[in-house]
Design a protein around this motif. Structure first.
Motif, mmCIF file in Angstrom:
data_model
loop_
_atom_site.group_PDB
_atom_site.id
_atom_site.type_symbol
_atom_site.label_atom_id
_atom_site.label_comp_id
_atom_site.label_asym_id
_atom_site.label_seq_id
_atom_site.Cartn_x
_atom_site.Cartn_y
_atom_site.Cartn_z
ATOM 1 N N THR A 80 0.813 -1.216 0.000
ATOM 2 C CA THR A 80 0.000 0.000 0.000
ATOM 3 C C THR A 80 0.843 1.260 0.000
ATOM 4 N N LYS A 81 2.155 1.132 0.102
ATOM 5 C CA LYS A 81 3.021 2.293 0.140
ATOM 6 C C LYS A 81 3.699 2.484 -1.206
ATOM 7 N N THR A 82 4.130 3.719 -1.442
ATOM 8 C CA THR A 82 4.822 4.019 -2.683
ATOM 9 C C THR A 82 6.277 3.636 -2.547
ATOM 10 N N SER A 83 6.755 2.846 -3.444
ATOM 11 C CA SER A 83 8.152 2.435 -3.411
ATOM 12 C C SER A 83 9.041 3.564 -3.886
ATOM 13 N N PRO A 84 10.162 3.803 -3.188
ATOM 14 C CA PRO A 84 11.097 4.827 -3.670
ATOM 15 C C PRO A 84 11.566 4.540 -5.089
ATOM 16 N N ASN A 85 11.686 3.232 -5.441
ATOM 17 C CA ASN A 85 12.111 2.879 -6.793
ATOM 18 C C ASN A 85 11.085 3.328 -7.826
ATOM 19 N N GLU A 86 9.797 3.243 -7.458
ATOM 20 C CA GLU A 86 8.756 3.674 -8.385
ATOM 21 C C GLU A 86 8.856 5.168 -8.650
ATOM 22 N N LEU A 91 10.363 9.671 -12.270
ATOM 23 C CA LEU A 91 11.234 10.824 -12.506
ATOM 24 C C LEU A 91 12.082 10.611 -13.761
ATOM 25 N N ASN A 92 12.616 9.432 -13.916
ATOM 26 C CA ASN A 92 13.435 9.142 -15.094
ATOM 27 C C ASN A 92 12.608 9.229 -16.369
#
Length: 397
Positions: A80-86, A91-92
């Motif tokens: 349920t949390k946003t992954s930093p990788n996502e 951004l990329n």
């Protein structure tokens, strides 16, 4: 072994999961387990921190059961949390899109979709952080993403986030639609924390001065959301910050006070405007006359109408509408008819409202012949002979 192999499935754990279980078990747990479970090499390709298969049993040794249960619970919450990788991937994608010919459209679409996803999941802080990172990297997007986040934060009455998003958005996007400012008024409507409101206005002044367009829209939004007192507090704070209000801001304040029936305060601000060296325009006088008409202040209406002429400000349809109705209601139908003839001499088309006002007031005074004459004139008018709704509009901001 601790469990008979024929009664349970094999357990497949990757190396990091085992390390996490080991660190969470205390010494008492290790002593309690007399026969450690031997690790069985996995035949599957297992990702880090992933459990391929886990048996469901009711008579595990309690320390291992507690640790494993907490681990499973934590692994479920990750979804349920946003992954930093996502966030990095998005951004990329945006940075890559800026290098294409259709960069503005592509970056907006990517950003809007990601912000919408975060807002739907309730992760507003991550959405604000994401937009802030774009701003810091000088990637400017449209207003839709900011507006979506602002709406979500306003719905939760999160004043801090609303203020932060709005401040970050100033200078970062295209002009906002007027409806966006209502989210600000809505967020502050349910609080009496004027310190935060004043801090917010001070930040806006520092970022936008000498332009007052944003401040004017904020005041107007508070008024439209029926937060009259807060709109006036903002106006007074702007004056205390040595940020001189302009003509548009004074006209907005005059209209707010007039609609609220605070005529004396309205007259005071009108005098203050002139003392500050700001000359009233036709909008200022029309606002004044229309508000005075509603409370029957005919004498003051006459004074300000004369002042208009002295200042060479030409009256328009709104001016004559207010005066004709004001004098007619007071019984001075002769002055109403004089103003009506003056208006037509200036080639200003009368409206249905003016005709009806004159006819009704003449009937009340017993001048039926004049009333019937004007009624016949009104009925003979074509649509092009009469002023329409567009002729009554005047711009405040």
């Amino acid at each position: 072994m601790l469990f008979p192999s024929r009664s349970f499935r094999h357990i497949f754990l990757c190396s990091k999961a085992v390390a996490e279980l080991s660190t969470r078990c205390n010494l008492a747990s290790i002593r309690f387990i007399q026969n450690p479970i031997p690790l069985i090499p996995s035949r599957h390709n297992c990702c880090a921190n992933q459990i391929i298969s886990f048996p469901v049993v009711f008579f595990w040794t309690w320390p291992l059961f507690v640790v494993a249960s907490r681990f499973i619970g934590n692994s479920r919450s990750f979804t349920t949390k946003t992954s930093p990788n996502e966030e990095e991937v998005v951004l990329n994608e945006i940075f890559a899109a800026t290098a294409t010919g259709d960069a503005l459209r592509s970056t907006s679409e990517i950003c809007n979709a990601y912000i919408d996803k975060l807002c739907r999941s309730g992760n507003l802080s991550a959405a604000a952080r994401f937009l802030k990172s774009l701003h810091d990297k000088h990637v400017f997007i449209g207003s839709n993403a900011y507006e979506a986040l602002l709406a979500a934060a306003s719905k939760k009455n999160d004043i801090g986030l609303v203020s932060q998003v709005f401040i970050d958005a100033i200078g970062s996007s295209e002009p906002w639609p007027p409806t966006s400012y209502l989210y600000i008024a809505k967020a502050f409507a349910k609080t009496n924390d004027y310190t935060r409101l004043f801090r917010f206005i001070k930040d806006v002044v520092e970022l936008t001065f000498p332009s007052l367009k944003v401040l004017n829209r904020i005041i107007l939004a508070f008024a439209e959301y029926r937060q009259i007192d807060q709109a006036l507090l903002i106006f007074n704070q702007i004056k205390s910050l040595k940020c001189k209000p302009d003509l548009i801001m004074y006209n907005v304040i005059l209209d707010i006070l007039g609609r609220a029936g605070r005529v004396d305060k309205m007259l005071h601000e009108f005098s203050s405007m002139k003392e500050a060296g700001i000359s009233p325009d036709v909008v200022s006088y029309n606002t004044l006359l229309n508000s005075l008409k509603k409370v029957g202040r005919v004498d003051i209406c006459a004074v300000h109408f004369k002042e208009m002429g002295d200042n060479r400000i030409q009256p328009d349809l709104l001016t004559y509408t207010a005066l004709i109705d004001c004098f007619g209601r007071s019984g001075n139908v002769e002055e109403s008819l004089r103003l009506y003839n003056e208006m037509k001499a200036r080639q200003i088309r009368p409206s249905i409202y003016i005709y009806r006002s004159l006819v009704n007031n003449l009937r009340k005074m017993g001048k039926l012949e004049l009333a019937m004459s004007l009624l016949k004139e009104m009925n003979s008018c074509t649509r092009s002979d009469l002023a329409g709704p567009k002729d009554f509009k005047q711009t405040k901001t």
